[in-house]
Scaffold this active site. Structure first.
Site, PDB file in Angstrom:
ATOM      1  N   GLU A   1       0.811  -1.223   0.000  1.00 14.40           N
ATOM      2  CA  GLU A   1       0.000   0.000   0.000  1.00 14.40           C
ATOM      3  C   GLU A   1       0.845   1.275   0.000  1.00 14.40           C
ATOM      4  O   GLU A   1       0.608   2.219   0.754  1.00 14.40           O
ATOM      5  CB  GLU A   1      -0.978  -0.031   1.178  1.00 14.40           C
ATOM      6  CG  GLU A   1      -1.934  -1.199   1.085  1.00 14.40           C
ATOM      7  CD  GLU A   1      -2.753  -1.451   2.342  1.00 14.40           C
ATOM      8  OE1 GLU A   1      -2.627  -0.676   3.305  1.00 14.40           O
ATOM      9  OE2 GLU A   1      -3.529  -2.431   2.362  1.00 14.40           O
TER      10      GLU A   1
ATOM     11  N   GLU B   1      -6.115  -9.981  -2.597  1.00 15.47           N
ATOM     12  CA  GLU B   1      -6.813 -10.017  -1.308  1.00 15.47           C
ATOM     13  C   GLU B   1      -8.318  -9.845  -1.505  1.00 15.47           C
ATOM     14  O   GLU B   1      -8.945  -8.968  -0.911  1.00 15.47           O
ATOM     15  CB  GLU B   1      -6.291  -8.915  -0.370  1.00 15.47           C
ATOM     16  CG  GLU B   1      -4.813  -8.992  -0.051  1.00 15.47           C
ATOM     17  CD  GLU B   1      -4.376  -7.928   0.951  1.00 15.47           C
ATOM     18  OE1 GLU B   1      -5.235  -7.430   1.729  1.00 15.47           O
ATOM     19  OE2 GLU B   1      -3.176  -7.577   0.963  1.00 15.47           O
TER      20      GLU B   1
END
Length: 601
Positions: free
Chosen positions: A361, A472
């Protein structure tokens, strides 16, 4: 007579077009030459900023009038304030410019009639008159609803492709508009295209692509040891392992639960650990490392022939650092600690993971960049590669293909960051390209996912040429959750560029079931039933075939590993061999039947 802007060529196995400048005679009309009942989806995209745009998609723009601006401003109006004008480039490219803007949404516009539930694929080429800025496309309904369809970073001096789309939530008139925060900049548009697909048509793209990129037609020829064809030979194919990696995350509880182990290993071929490999789990106290749990989990996966994604080396979110690292940590001490972490975890698991999520991220957060400088991410990827050169090195982000309103991680920013990481290493190490991977988390809030935007984002990033994974997959609890989970998984599996999918369900032991695949007794939930349904659908079934008089037989097989056996009426013997079917494997297999079965590709 007009000049068409481009000659197109097609990569037929995945249906992708690329175009280059080349004049030719063109038939005018927005749907010229199109069968409106059978328009294929256009996967073409590029992250490059080009001197001139490509031709409009979908038969010269689909339902957009004057999409390539050959007829001046005809069909286009001003949304908001300012004005629009028609211009022609030095290469005779026609385009429309919005100028004298005073509000971010002042732009060229067309009014369209949308139908609720239709899937609208959109593309346009954008340039701004100064600097660079994010430009968004927004469909504004008469009822006040604004449907965001995508974004791009537009620049002065070259054309950028904005690719996106919507699933319309209403029926009625809507204004197609563009938005950019810099109100002093002109907004240039060209090659605008919009095409509607119904749900059945959208799903048909899945099947077409699956047949092209997930399956292979294999012709078998059975002979004896003298290469004489054997008619009536019985060929049996038994699937052993699917070729497409599909998995889910696991946590440490799997080590002590045979029910958990049985449920997991009977379904999946790849995994990532929820938290057990992360820095805050392996070094809770500075200088004291404990890999005992992640070691045990990795060993378990290896014994079961399940691949592991290394998740993760670093996490750029300041909230998920080890407790002893915080905003008061100095740059020097952080560099020393991060170097130690890098060497420790990558060296320990070198050769045992198929991928590394190097920095999680790093579009939404900049903890390491703020401390160590703007090249912190690039240096992490470079150092990982120096230690372990075989795994793919992933960026791993959320909201890149989920929501275009999150400007932190739009596909254009993702592409820019990835290019910076790659170019940093190439400049320092003699033109070597890092083995990068594009990790898209695919985490959704409740409600219907915008599958059109998801597909367009994957198209855009796939044009960079790196493998793409959904890493994910998670849909927050809400109405029709299992229905939407199936949609997202189908969209990912059927995309030509996607090479693996990992779901990220709520752990079975959790009391807060946001996306559970099983209950606490490892009985499937409706979400788990969807997983089982898709695994079955995307796998070849055991198959028996009889060779014809010339000893030939054919089968369309999913990619994967198979056990092949051959029997013949004139003998009681039966021999087995292993066969791997993939995109690159031979489509002709000779099976030599004798004392030992041999395979010749």
């Amino acid at each position: 007579m007009e000049h068409d802007k481009y000659k197109c060529w097609t990569r037929e196995h995945i249906g992708i077009k690329k175009c280059a400048f080349w004049p030719k005679i063109r038939v005018l009309g927005s749907l010229a030459g199109c069968d409106t009942q059978d328009v294929p989806y256009d996967y073409s995209a590029t992250t490059e900023c080009l001197e001139e745009p490509w031709k409009a998609q979908y038969c010269n723009g689909g339902i957009i009038h004057n999409s390539e601006c050959y007829n001046g401003t005809q069909g286009w109006t001003v949304y908001g304030q300012g004005k629009i004008e028609h211009r022609v480039s030095k290469n005779w490219n026609n385009f429309i410019v919005a100028l004298n803007r005073t509000h971010p949404s002042d732009s060229p516009s067309q009014q369209l009639n949308l139908t609720q539930g239709m899937y609208y694929a959109f593309s346009a080429w954008i340039q701004v008159g100064e600097g660079s800025d994010i430009v968004s496309v927004i469909f504004r309904g008469q009822n006040g609803v604004a449907l965001h369809g995508g974004t791009v970073i537009a620049e002065k001096g070259c054309w950028s492709m904005l690719k996106g789309g919507i699933i319309s939530t209403f029926s009625g008139l809507a204004d197609l508009t563009f938005k950019t925060e810099n109100t002093t900049a002109e907004v240039w548009i060209d090659s605008v295209a919009l095409w509607p697909f119904n749900r059945t048509q959208w799903r048909s793209h899945h099947q077409e692509t699956i047949t092209k990129v997930r399956k292979r037609k294999i012709k078998f020829h059975v002979t004896d040891s003298n290469n004489v064809s054997l008619d009536q030979a019985m060929i049996s194919l038994n699937p052993i392992k699917p070729g497409f990696p599909l998995g889910c995350s696991i946590n440490k509880n799997i080590l002590n639960s045979t029910s958990y182990q049985d449920w997991f290993t009977s379904r999946f071929t790849v995994t990532a650990f929820d938290n057990e490999m992360k820095w805050y789990s392996t070094e809770k106290t500075p200088g004291i490392e404990d890999y005992s749990i992640s070691d045990a989990m990795l060993q378990f996966c290896e014994t079961k022939n399940i691949s592991v994604r290394g998740h993760n080396i670093f996490w750029d979110d300041p909230s998920y650092q080890p407790d002893w690292i915080n905003n008061q940590t100095t740059a020097q001490s952080l560099k020393e600690a991060s170097d130690k972490r890098m060497i420790s975890v990558v060296s320990r698991y070198k050769g045992r993971v198929v991928a590394w999520d190097v920095e999680n991220e790093n579009l939404h957060f900049q903890f390491y960049e703020d401390k160590l400088g703007e090249n912190a991410s690039a240096e992490f990827y470079a150092k990982t590669y120096e230690i372990d050169q075989n795994p793919l090195l992933f960026m791993n982000e959320y909201n890149t293909v989920e929501y275009s309103v999150d400007r932190s991680a739009i596909p254009a920013k993702y592409a820019r960051k990835l290019k910076n990481i790659v170019s940093y290493y190439r400049e320092m190490h003699g033109n070597i390209t890092l083995p990068m991977g594009i990790g898209l988390q695919a985490r959704y809030l409740p409600g219907q996912p915008n599958l059109v935007y998801m597909r367009a984002g994957m198209d855009y990033l796939a044009s960079m040429g790196f493998p793409l994974w959904l890493t994910e997959v998670f849909l927050m609890k809400g109405e029709n959750q299992e229905y939407y989970l199936e949609d997202v998984l189908r969209e990912g599996y059927s995309h030509p560029a996607v090479q693996g999918i990992v779901t990220w369900p709520t752990p079975p032991s959790s009391a807060d079931c946001q996306m559970c695949l099983t209950d606490q007794n490892f009985k499937n939930t409706p979400n788990g039933d969807i997983i089982d349904k898709l695994i079955k659908e995307w796998s070849s079934k055991p198959l028996e075939m009889t060779a014809n008089l010339q000893g030939f037989s054919e089968a369309m097989l999913f990619h994967g590993d198979y056990e092949v056996s051959v029997r013949h009426p004139n003998t009681s013997s039966s021999n087995n061999v292993k066969l791997q079917v993939s995109e690159k494997s031979s489509d002709f297999v000779r099976l030599e039947f004798g004392d030992n079965l041999r395979v010749y590709l």
